[in-house]
Design a protein around this motif. Sequence first.
Motif, short mmCIF file in Angstrom:
data_model
loop_
_atom_site.label_atom_id
_atom_site.label_comp_id
_atom_site.label_asym_id
_atom_site.label_seq_id
_atom_site.Cartn_x
_atom_site.Cartn_y
_atom_site.Cartn_z
N ARG A 199 48.58 -1.21 93.59
CA ARG A 199 49.32 -1.16 92.33
C ARG A 199 50.03 0.19 92.22
NH1 ARG A 199 44.09 -2.41 89.98
NH2 ARG A 199 44.37 -0.37 89.04
N THR A 200 51.02 0.27 91.36
CA THR A 200 51.80 1.49 91.19
C THR A 200 50.90 2.68 90.87
OG1 THR A 200 53.71 0.23 90.45
CG2 THR A 200 53.70 2.56 89.92
N GLN B 72 49.29 3.90 93.98
CA GLN B 72 50.26 4.60 94.82
C GLN B 72 50.46 6.03 94.32
OE1 GLN B 72 53.85 2.23 94.83
NE2 GLN B 72 52.74 0.37 95.42
N HIS B 73 50.60 6.17 93.01
CA HIS B 73 50.81 7.49 92.42
C HIS B 73 49.57 8.36 92.58
CE1 HIS B 73 54.47 6.40 89.71
NE2 HIS B 73 54.51 5.82 90.90
N THR C 217 57.46 5.51 93.70
CA THR C 217 56.96 4.99 94.98
C THR C 217 57.46 3.58 95.21
OG1 THR C 217 54.93 4.27 93.89
CG2 THR C 217 54.86 6.41 94.99
N ASN C 218 57.61 3.24 96.48
CA ASN C 218 58.03 1.88 96.87
C ASN C 218 57.39 1.54 98.20
OD1 ASN C 218 60.00 0.90 94.89
ND2 ASN C 218 61.16 2.69 95.52
#
Length: 102
Positions: free
Chosen positions: A71-72, A75-76, A97-98
Amino acid sequence: ALQLARVMLTNRGAAPVQRCMSMQTDGEVRITKILKEKFPSAASLKVLDISGGCGAMYEIHIESSEFQGKRTIQQHQLVNQALKDEIQGMHGLRIFTNVPEH
């Protein structure tokens, strides 16, 4: 001019900050090096000092297959963990992020 530069950076598609982008600040170089080591498979990585060069605030754009399935927020968290020592001296950090598209 600093206020204008900040506005320009936050508006997608706007002109870039009015400084020579080929000359990175020391902080941009340091953070880029750390993130390249932590995310060696990153397809894209961009670090911008959006504080006018004083190193108080950065914007990071990173595209990595290591974010696949996360999930975002996760990622962060990975980016924050990689920069935990650097973050202590910052006032702010914007992370984008991607996952690369295949």
